[in-house]
Design an enzyme around this catalytic site. Sequence first.
Site, short mmCIF file in Angstrom:
data_model
loop_
_atom_site.label_atom_id
_atom_site.label_comp_id
_atom_site.label_asym_id
_atom_site.label_seq_id
_atom_site.Cartn_x
_atom_site.Cartn_y
_atom_site.Cartn_z
N GLU A 1 -5.19 -8.40 -1.13
CA GLU A 1 -6.03 -8.32 0.11
C GLU A 1 -7.40 -7.90 -0.04
O GLU A 1 -7.85 -7.21 -1.36
CB GLU A 1 -5.46 -6.94 1.12
CG GLU A 1 -4.14 -7.21 1.71
CD GLU A 1 -3.44 -6.18 2.49
OE1 GLU A 1 -4.66 -5.45 3.13
OE2 GLU A 1 -2.44 -5.81 2.51
N GLU B 1 0.91 -1.36 0.11
CA GLU B 1 0.09 -0.04 0.08
C GLU B 1 0.78 1.34 -0.03
O GLU B 1 0.96 2.10 1.02
CB GLU B 1 -1.13 -0.03 1.20
CG GLU B 1 -1.95 -1.06 1.04
CD GLU B 1 -3.05 -0.93 2.33
OE1 GLU B 1 -2.87 -0.55 3.29
OE2 GLU B 1 -4.14 -1.64 1.96
C1 BGP Z 1 -4.42 -2.71 4.82
C2 BGP Z 1 -3.13 -3.34 5.33
C3 BGP Z 1 -3.18 -4.41 5.94
C4 BGP Z 1 -4.46 -4.69 6.64
C5 BGP Z 1 -5.34 -4.34 6.21
C6 BGP Z 1 -6.88 -4.46 6.96
O1 BGP Z 1 -4.38 -1.39 4.88
O2 BGP Z 1 -2.32 -3.52 4.21
O3 BGP Z 1 -1.76 -4.58 6.78
O4 BGP Z 1 -4.24 -4.76 8.24
O5 BGP Z 1 -5.60 -3.14 5.60
O6 BGP Z 1 -7.09 -3.18 7.85
P1 BGP Z 1 -7.16 -3.44 9.27
O7 BGP Z 1 -6.09 -4.29 9.70
O8 BGP Z 1 -7.00 -1.99 9.89
O9 BGP Z 1 -8.71 -3.91 9.50
#
Ligand code: BGP
Length: 476
Positions: A372, A179
């Site tokens: 993701e 990201e």
């Molecule tokens: C993205 C990241 C991850 C992950 C995901 C879910 O921004 O790449 O590391 O955590 O989001 O977000 P969260 O954990 O805040 O629910």
Amino acid sequence: MGFRKDFLWGGATAANQCEGGICEGGRGLANVDVCPAGADRNAVITGHKKMLEMDKEHVFPAVEGIDMYHRFREDIRLFGEMGFKVYRLSIAWTRIFPDGDEEEPNEEGLKYYEEVFKECRKYGIEPLVTICHFDCPIGLIRKIGGWRSRGMIDFYLHLCEVLFTRFRDYVTYWLTFNEINMILHAPFMGAGICFEEGEDEERIKYQAAHHELIASALATRMAHEINPDNKVGCMFAAGSAYPYSCRPEDVWEALLTDQENYFFVDVQARGYYPSYAEARLKKKGIFPITEPGDKEILREHPVDFISFSYYNSRCIAAPGRDQEEAGGNLFKSVKNPYLKFSGWGWPIDPLGLRITLNQVYDRYQKPMFIVENGLGAADEPDGNGYVEDDYRIHYLKEHICAMKAAVEEDGVDLMGYTSWGCIDLVSASSGEMRKRYGFIYVDKQDDGTGTYSRSKKKSFDWYKQVIASNGENLQL
Ligand code: BGP
């Protein structure tokens, strides 16, 4: 037609959210370790509260994560049981270079990942490695201020060289930065940047972005030189921006939001600064300081594929509109009245994934990888740790259907899909354990209790069936 035969189904994690063991194996301290859970987290991850070591007043969830450092064999075995073709994981930079600037890598750290890759191989799982999933050694933050300094490029490339060489026989899929657009929204977590009072934050963020973009292009070159079979991808937090209404001011604002995020991919995939970014940054007087040769570096080494995270679309209104806010990955937008929301207020929009896939493919015409996607929810396990997570299955099913439609009916080129947090892990935005994404439940609670035992949720068998049928059988 369906998904390609070699479609890469699997799941994704990040070192800082699951490994724990931060004081073991000679590992050094990183920015991601000192992001506390609780009320101060936001100020720390955005660079507005300086925290370069752990204190006694806060809880730091990365310290233990889900203890994967000690349990990776069991976890990978479970991924194998689900039939994973690919496992996306990240390298904790400070396991390899504890302070970031050592000459020689830490052998114990390298051995650890070698064991992880061997374990993957045992089950026929292809590793997809994120070189930097937010990690920045505290040593480099103290010495040169993290990615605000161009000096980071060499340290990052040193890490890359060690990884590409040592793991030549184990890894061919690499992502340079997780990201990368996170740098604009959470610059400490994304790039190790702490701001001083009165600094021009935007200038610093874009300068740091330039350093990461150059580092990414040079890493791509190096990966190809060391092993011509290597495939390197960029990774950005995606999710199309919808205008709140057809009022031109709303449409314009949505376009600006999309451009702000596409900026990074425009550079990484096309090889040059897009004209809108060049014009706007120059007009504001914050165009990054560059060095001779930078243009050529960017132009000559674009990425091989484009990967992204997709959790939600964004709904954007022109300033001055008094609309209710909605949450979402990376930043808040206004509430889209046509969508439902997760327990954490993130919009749920499967069709938005199809829209995003189409927009990204139209723009770049390169293979794509969804690395993701998933639903963060507060699961309630029974006495055996079993969770009847029909809501998660429903969410994933809808998104996989949208993805299938994009492949079958729109002709987008999609290489694979790794759902986020295939095993429960610490949340990046909130630091909570309660926000769970996994097919595998981990008994670890926010109050510090729990045995770390793993158990299968209902979605475990469901995803197994999805993979076995190459995305054809999505029934519960
Ligand atoms: C993205 C990241 C991850 C992950 C995901 C879910 O921004 O790449 O590391 O955590 O989001 O977000 P969260 O954990 O805040 O629910």
